[in-house]
Design an enzyme around this catalytic site. Structure first.
Site, PDB file in Angstrom:
ATOM      1  N   THR A 122      49.975  67.504  63.746  1.00  0.00           N
ATOM      2  CA  THR A 122      48.777  68.257  63.368  1.00  0.00           C
ATOM      3  C   THR A 122      49.072  69.265  62.257  1.00  0.00           C
ATOM      4  O   THR A 122      50.199  69.729  62.106  1.00  0.00           O
ATOM      5  CB  THR A 122      48.191  68.993  64.587  1.00  0.00           C
ATOM      6  OG1 THR A 122      49.173  69.912  65.102  1.00  0.00           O
ATOM      7  CG2 THR A 122      47.813  68.010  65.687  1.00  0.00           C
TER       8      THR A 122
ATOM      9  N   TRP B  41      48.127  72.842  59.671  1.00  0.00           N
ATOM     10  CA  TRP B  41      48.031  74.296  59.865  1.00  0.00           C
ATOM     11  C   TRP B  41      46.617  74.834  59.662  1.00  0.00           C
ATOM     12  O   TRP B  41      46.334  75.959  60.051  1.00  0.00           O
ATOM     13  CB  TRP B  41      48.965  75.019  58.886  1.00  0.00           C
ATOM     14  CG  TRP B  41      48.808  74.560  57.460  1.00  0.00           C
ATOM     15  CD1 TRP B  41      49.580  73.649  56.801  1.00  0.00           C
ATOM     16  CD2 TRP B  41      47.794  74.961  56.510  1.00  0.00           C
ATOM     17  NE1 TRP B  41      49.116  73.447  55.512  1.00  0.00           N
ATOM     18  CE2 TRP B  41      48.030  74.247  55.314  1.00  0.00           C
ATOM     19  CE3 TRP B  41      46.726  75.862  56.565  1.00  0.00           C
ATOM     20  CZ2 TRP B  41      47.226  74.398  54.186  1.00  0.00           C
ATOM     21  CZ3 TRP B  41      45.922  76.010  55.436  1.00  0.00           C
ATOM     22  CH2 TRP B  41      46.176  75.290  54.270  1.00  0.00           C
TER      23      TRP B  41
ATOM     24  N   LYS C 230      53.477  67.750  67.614  1.00  0.00           N
ATOM     25  CA  LYS C 230      54.256  68.441  66.595  1.00  0.00           C
ATOM     26  C   LYS C 230      53.295  69.229  65.717  1.00  0.00           C
ATOM     27  O   LYS C 230      52.679  68.704  64.798  1.00  0.00           O
ATOM     28  CB  LYS C 230      55.069  67.490  65.727  1.00  0.00           C
ATOM     29  CG  LYS C 230      56.145  68.229  64.897  1.00  0.00           C
ATOM     30  CD  LYS C 230      56.313  67.673  63.505  1.00  0.00           C
ATOM     31  CE  LYS C 230      55.344  68.207  62.494  1.00  0.00           C
ATOM     32  NZ  LYS C 230      55.567  69.565  61.995  1.00  0.00           N
ATOM     33  N   PRO C 231      53.115  70.538  66.012  1.00  0.00           N
ATOM     34  CA  PRO C 231      52.234  71.339  65.169  1.00  0.00           C
ATOM     35  C   PRO C 231      52.931  71.721  63.872  1.00  0.00           C
ATOM     36  O   PRO C 231      54.150  71.559  63.738  1.00  0.00           O
ATOM     37  CB  PRO C 231      51.982  72.581  66.039  1.00  0.00           C
ATOM     38  CG  PRO C 231      53.258  72.731  66.813  1.00  0.00           C
ATOM     39  CD  PRO C 231      53.744  71.326  67.076  1.00  0.00           C
ATOM     40  N   SER C 232      52.173  72.233  62.939  1.00  0.00           N
ATOM     41  CA  SER C 232      52.763  72.736  61.703  1.00  0.00           C
ATOM     42  C   SER C 232      53.697  73.900  62.000  1.00  0.00           C
ATOM     43  O   SER C 232      53.402  74.754  62.841  1.00  0.00           O
ATOM     44  CB  SER C 232      51.671  73.185  60.737  1.00  0.00           C
ATOM     45  OG  SER C 232      52.225  73.916  59.652  1.00  0.00           O
TER      46      SER C 232
ATOM     47  N   GLY D 132      46.643  65.076  57.979  1.00  0.00           N
ATOM     48  CA  GLY D 132      47.419  65.690  56.910  1.00  0.00           C
ATOM     49  C   GLY D 132      47.236  64.945  55.609  1.00  0.00           C
ATOM     50  O   GLY D 132      46.228  64.260  55.391  1.00  0.00           O
TER      51      GLY D 132
ATOM     52  N   GLU E 293      43.945  60.734  59.776  1.00  0.00           N
ATOM     53  CA  GLU E 293      42.870  61.476  59.097  1.00  0.00           C
ATOM     54  C   GLU E 293      43.523  62.174  57.923  1.00  0.00           C
ATOM     55  O   GLU E 293      44.219  63.171  58.073  1.00  0.00           O
ATOM     56  CB  GLU E 293      42.216  62.466  60.066  1.00  0.00           C
ATOM     57  CG  GLU E 293      40.892  63.011  59.560  1.00  0.00           C
ATOM     58  CD  GLU E 293      41.002  64.403  58.971  1.00  0.00           C
ATOM     59  OE1 GLU E 293      41.018  64.501  57.712  1.00  0.00           O
ATOM     60  OE2 GLU E 293      41.067  65.363  59.733  1.00  0.00           O
TER      61      GLU E 293
ATOM     62  N   CYS F  38      39.969  69.444  54.765  1.00  0.00           N
ATOM     63  CA  CYS F  38      39.931  68.106  54.163  1.00  0.00           C
ATOM     64  C   CYS F  38      38.513  67.676  53.793  1.00  0.00           C
ATOM     65  O   CYS F  38      38.339  66.737  53.017  1.00  0.00           O
ATOM     66  CB  CYS F  38      40.544  67.090  55.116  1.00  0.00           C
ATOM     67  SG  CYS F  38      42.320  67.284  55.347  1.00  0.00           S
TER      68      CYS F  38
ATOM     69  N   GLU G 162      42.711  66.876  45.744  1.00  0.00           N
ATOM     70  CA  GLU G 162      42.222  68.038  46.494  1.00  0.00           C
ATOM     71  C   GLU G 162      42.866  69.322  45.967  1.00  0.00           C
ATOM     72  O   GLU G 162      44.088  69.421  45.890  1.00  0.00           O
ATOM     73  CB  GLU G 162      42.584  67.915  47.976  1.00  0.00           C
ATOM     74  CG  GLU G 162      41.690  67.017  48.782  1.00  0.00           C
ATOM     75  CD  GLU G 162      42.081  67.052  50.252  1.00  0.00           C
ATOM     76  OE1 GLU G 162      41.220  67.404  51.072  1.00  0.00           O
ATOM     77  OE2 GLU G 162      43.236  66.726  50.572  1.00  0.00           O
TER      78      GLU G 162
ATOM     79  N   SER H 159      30.949  68.664  60.993  1.00  0.00           N
ATOM     80  CA  SER H 159      31.880  68.333  62.073  1.00  0.00           C
ATOM     81  C   SER H 159      31.289  68.681  63.434  1.00  0.00           C
ATOM     82  O   SER H 159      30.774  69.780  63.635  1.00  0.00           O
ATOM     83  CB  SER H 159      33.199  69.088  61.881  1.00  0.00           C
ATOM     84  OG  SER H 159      33.816  68.732  60.664  1.00  0.00           O
TER      85      SER H 159
END
Length: 534
Positions: free
Chosen positions: A202, A204, A228-230, A281, A303, A337, A434, A494
Site C-alpha cells: 500500500t 503513503w 507492507k505499508p509505505s 502505486g 491499482e 491517483c 502524473e 470514490s
C-alpha cells in the site's frame, strides 16, 4: 513502555514530535507566535495522550500477533512532512521477517478460512466499530505522518472504515451456483473459496483507506494478509492492525512488515504460500510485481497510476465545475491517483474558467494540517517537490504560462503554492505523466471529438471527469472515455459501494463493491456423479 519514557529516548524509539511544540507553519492569518505554540503544544499533548491510552502508538512490526523488531535491529525514521521532525523509528525489515509473516499468515489461514461467514462478519464489524470510535486519534496520526489537513484525515478514516463495514456485510453473501448437468444422474456445483495468503502493498497518500480497501474483502472471504505499508507512513497501518487484534481477528490473520521494499516484495513474490498480490502505486512498480508474480502464477490486482482528464464544456455550470475541479485537483495537495491531471476546457469558457479557478485557488490556505483553516498541507517529501518543479519548468519552457503560484511556499519545508497554469499542450511532460502535486494545468479544445481524443491520448485509464449540462453529451462522452471511472458533474467519485479500478496501464481488477470480493476468491466446480452405485 510509558509515553514519557519513550519521549526521553528509550533506545531508538524517540517520539520527539509528540513531546515538543510544533514548528510555526501557520496559515495566512496566524495567531501570535506565543499563542500558536501554546495551541499546538496542547494539540500535541492531546495526540500523545490519546494514542498512548488507546494503545494505537505502535512502533514495531506485527507478525503472528506479536510486536517485533527487525532481526538486525535496524530502523527507519518516520518524519512529519510539515515540520521535518522525527515522529518515531520503526523496524527496517527484509526477507527473513517477511518469510516469518507469510508463515504466520499461512498458519492462521487454516483456521480463519474455516470460520463461518457470519463469524468473520462479526469480527470485521467489531473492527469497524473500533476504527470509528478512534477516528479522531487515527486522523491525528495520519496528519502527523502524512501531512494532510486534520479534517481531511478524519474524512479518510471514515472512508477507510466504510470498506470494513461494507465487507463485513458482504462476507455473508459469497454465493455459489448450480449448473444443470448434461447427464441426468450428475449434478454440478460451483463453489467460491478464499484464495489464501494475500500480500498487500500500500502507498503513503491514503495510509488507512488503501489498507482497509484491500484487507476488508480479503478477510471477509477468509483470506489472511501480510501488509507492507509505505515506509513514509507506517504508523497508521500499525494502529489499524492493533485495532484488528482488539476486534478479535486472530493472531496471524493480519501481519504488518515494513523496511526494504525490494526485499519484502521479492519474498512475497517468491513464496508459493502467497497466492495473491494486491498493490496500489506506480505503474512502473506494478509492472515489476506483475512480472514477478508469474514465477508462482499468483493472482494479481493492481491499482496503478492515472492521468485523469477533467473536461469542462462550454455549457457547464461554472460554479459546479469550479467546485468539482477544486475537489478532484487539490484534495490531499494533488497527491491522489484520481486527481485531475489535465483540465481540458472548451475555448468558449476557457478564459472565464481560468480566472474563476484562480480566484478560488487563491483563497486556499496552506499550512500545518492541525490548523483549523488549512486546506492544503505539505507534499510528502523533498523528492515530490522536485518532481513538481521539474514538470512545471518543462511546461514553462514549452510555452505554458503561470497564472497563479508556481513556486515553493514561503513556509518552507515541502510546502508548495497551489498553482494554475494556462496554455498547456499535450506534448508537455505535465500532460503525459502524473504530477502528483498542487498544479492545475489548463488545456484548450474546440470540439467534443477533440476533447475525447485529448483525454484518451494516454496509456493511463483510471479516472476521468466531465462537466456539462447536456444529458446526451454526458452519455456520449462518458461512454467514449477509456477509463475505469467517470465522474459527471462530480469531483469526488470514490465510495465503498462502487468498483474502483482502471483500464489500460492503470491496472487490473477492482476494489470496493461486490466486485471487490471476487478478487480474493477462487471458483471451484464440483461434479457429483452417480451415488447409487448402479
Amino acid at each position: 513502555m510509558g509515553l514519557a519514557r519513550m519521549a526521553l529516548g528509550s533506545g531508538t524509539r524517540t517520539l520527539g514530535l509528540l513531546c515538543r511544540p510544533f514548528r510555526f507553519v501557520a496559515s495566512r492569518h496566524p495567531p501570535t507566535a506565543a499563542v500558536f505554540v501554546r495551541q499546538i503544544s496542547m494539540e500535541a499533548q492531546s495526540v500523545a495522550a490519546r494514542l498512548n491510552s488507546s494503545g494505537l502508538l505502535r512502533t514495531q512490526a506485527l507478525i503472528g500477533g506479536k510486536w517485533r523488531d527487525s532481526y538486525d535491529g535496524k530502523t527507519i525514521k518516520v518524519h512529519n512532512p510539515a515540520t521535518g521532525e522525527v515522529i518515531a523509528n520503526v523496524p527496517c525489515m527484509g526477507g527473513r521477517e517477511t518469510d516469518d509473516a507469510i508463515a504466520s499468515a499461512y498458519n492462521a489461514f487454516q483456521s480463519w478460512s474455516k470460520l463461518t461467514a457470519a463469524e468473520r462478519s462479526k469480527r470485521l464489524r467489531k473492527w469497524y466499530d473500533l476504527i470509528v470510535a478512534h477516528k479522531e486519534e487515527l486522523g491525528q496520526l495520519i496528519t502527523l505522518e502524512q501531512g494532510k489537513p486534520l479534517k481531511e484525515a478524519i474524512g479518510e478514516v471514515s472512508y477507510g472504515a466504510s470498506f470494513i463495514e461494507f465487507f463485513a456485510e458482504e462476507a455473508k453473501r459469497v454465493y455459489g451456483d448450480i449448473i444443470p448437468s448434461p447427464l441426468a444422474d450428475r449434478r454440478i456445483f460451483v463453489l467460491k473459496q478464499p484464495v489464501g495468503v494475500v500480500g498487500a502493498i500500500t502507498p503513503w497518500n491514503f495510509p488507512l483507506a488503501m489498507i482497509t480497501r484491500k484487507v476488508g474483502p480479503a478477510l471477509a472471504c477468509g483470506c489472511t494478509v501480510v501488509i507492507k505499508p509505505s515506509e513514509l507512513t507506517p504508523l497508521t497501518a500499525l494502529a489499524a492492525a492493533e485495532l484488528s487484534l482488539q476486534a478479535g481477528i486472530p493472531p496471524g490473520a493480519v501481519n504488518v512488515v515494513m523496511g526494504h521494499a525490494s526485499a519484502i516484495g521479492d519474498a512475497l513474490l517468491a513464496s508459493p504460500q502467497v497466492r495473491k498480490i494486491t498493490f496500489t502505486g506506480s505503474t512502473a512498480v506494478g509492472k515489476k510485481l506483475m512480472a514477478g508474480a508469474a514465477g508462482t502464477v499468483k493472482k494479481v490486482s493492481l491499482e496503478l497510476g492515472g492521468n485523469a482528464p477533467c473536461i469542462i464544456f462550454d455549457d457547464a455550470d461554472l460554479d459546479v465545475a469550479i467546485k468539482g475541479t477544486l475537489a478532484t485537483k487539490f484534495r490531499n495537495s494533488g497527491q491522489t491517483c484520481v486527481c485531475a491531471n489535465r483540465i481540458i476546457v472548451q475555448e468558449g469558457i476557457y478564459d472565464k474558467f481560468a480566472n474563476a479557478l484562480s480566484n478560488a485557488v487563491q483563497r486556499m490556505q496552506v499550512g500545518n494540517g492541525f490548523h483549523e483553516d488549512v486546506s492544503q498541507g505539505p507534499l510528502i517529501n523533498e523528492a515530490a517537490v522536485q518532481k513538481v518543479e521539474t514538470f512545471l519548468q518543462d511546461a514553462k519552457s514549452k510555452g505554458a504560462k503561470v497564472l497563479l503560484g508556481g513556486k515553493r511556499h514561503s513556509l518552507g519545508m515541502t510546502f508548495y503554492e497551489p498553482t494554475v497554469i494556462t496554455d498547456v499542450k499535450s506534448e508537455m511532460l505535465i500532460s503525459r505523466e502524473e504530477v502528483f502535486g498542487p498544479i492545475a494545468p489548463l488545456l484548450r479544445f474546440k470540439t467534443e471529438e477533440e476533447a475525447i481524443h485529448i483525454a484518451n491520448d494516454t496509456n493511463a485509464g483510471l479516472a476521468a471527469y466531465l462537466f456539462t449540462t447536456n444529458m446526451q453529451r454526458s452519455w456520449r462522452v462518458s461512454e467514449a472515455l477509456e477509463y475505469g471511472i467517470v465522474g459527471i458533474n462530480e469531483g469526488l467519485i470514490s465510495t465503498e459501494v462502487a468498483p474502483f479500478g482502471g483500464v489500460k496501464q492503470s491496472g487490473l481488477g477492482r476494489e470496493g463493491s461486490k466486485y471487490g470480493m471476487d478478487e480474493y476468491l477462487e471458483i471451484k466446480y464440483v461434479c457429483l456423479g452417480n451415488l447409487s452405485g448402479n
